[in-house]
Design a protein around this motif. Structure first.
Motif, PDB file in Angstrom:
ATOM      1  N   ASP A 153       0.719   5.242   0.316  1.00  0.00           N
ATOM      2  CA  ASP A 153      -0.074   6.420   0.654  1.00  0.00           C
ATOM      3  C   ASP A 153       0.721   7.643   0.229  1.00  0.00           C
ATOM      4  N   ARG A 155       0.864  -1.184   0.000  1.00  0.00           N
ATOM      5  CA  ARG A 155       0.000   0.000   0.000  1.00  0.00           C
ATOM      6  C   ARG A 155       0.893   1.225   0.000  1.00  0.00           C
ATOM      7  N   PRO A 157      -7.396  11.826   0.154  1.00  0.00           N
ATOM      8  CA  PRO A 157      -6.426  10.727   0.226  1.00  0.00           C
ATOM      9  C   PRO A 157      -6.174  10.086  -1.138  1.00  0.00           C
ATOM     10  N   VAL A 159      -4.269   6.753  -2.330  1.00  0.00           N
ATOM     11  CA  VAL A 159      -3.623   5.506  -1.933  1.00  0.00           C
ATOM     12  C   VAL A 159      -3.668   4.564  -3.116  1.00  0.00           C
TER      13      VAL A 159
END
Length: 127
Positions: free
Chosen positions: A89, A87, A95, A97
């Motif tokens: 970010d 993952r 956000p 991601v």
């Protein structure tokens, strides 16, 4: 003494019972991998990431019919905890991601493709 498994033509050595059935044996290792990929949506997630190098959650929602946001998030977290998915970010607002296969996830894909081929070569017979 070395023997060959005829359908693979790979020399193998007989292993003692403990090597197969012990706590660090073949059965335990395979069972651990199966636990990693068992889940209604885990295989579709892995195969989508195999086809696309990185994806956002919204892409999964579009590409995998009927998956809920809750189940997508749960399965992505489990795959990440098992080391199959990474993952990233970007720390942005809103956000941003993205998910991708980890090195372990990429290593698992040839195994899954071999399982697919096994299934194609051994179609279900009616009982």
């Amino acid at each position: 003494m070395k023997e060959a498994i005829t359908h693979f033509k790979v020399p193998v050595e007989r292993e003692p019972r403990e090597a197969c059935l012990g706590p660090d044996g073949s059965v335990a290792h395979i069972a651990r991998v199966l636990r990693m990929i068992i889940g209604r949506w885990k295989l579709p997630i892995l195969f989508r990431l195999f086809a696309e190098p990185s994806m956002r959650a919204s892409h999964f929602m579009r590409d995998i019919p009927d998956i809920s946001q809750k189940m997508l998030t749960q399965h992505l977290r489990e795959l990440e905890n098992d080391g199959l998915v990474e993952r990233q970010d970007f720390g942005e607002r809103p956000p941003h991601v993205e998910y991708s296969l980890s090195r372990a996830g990429r290593g698992l894909m040839p195994v899954l493709m071999a399982v697919r081929e096994f299934s194609r070569e051994h179609p279900r017979t009616s009982a």
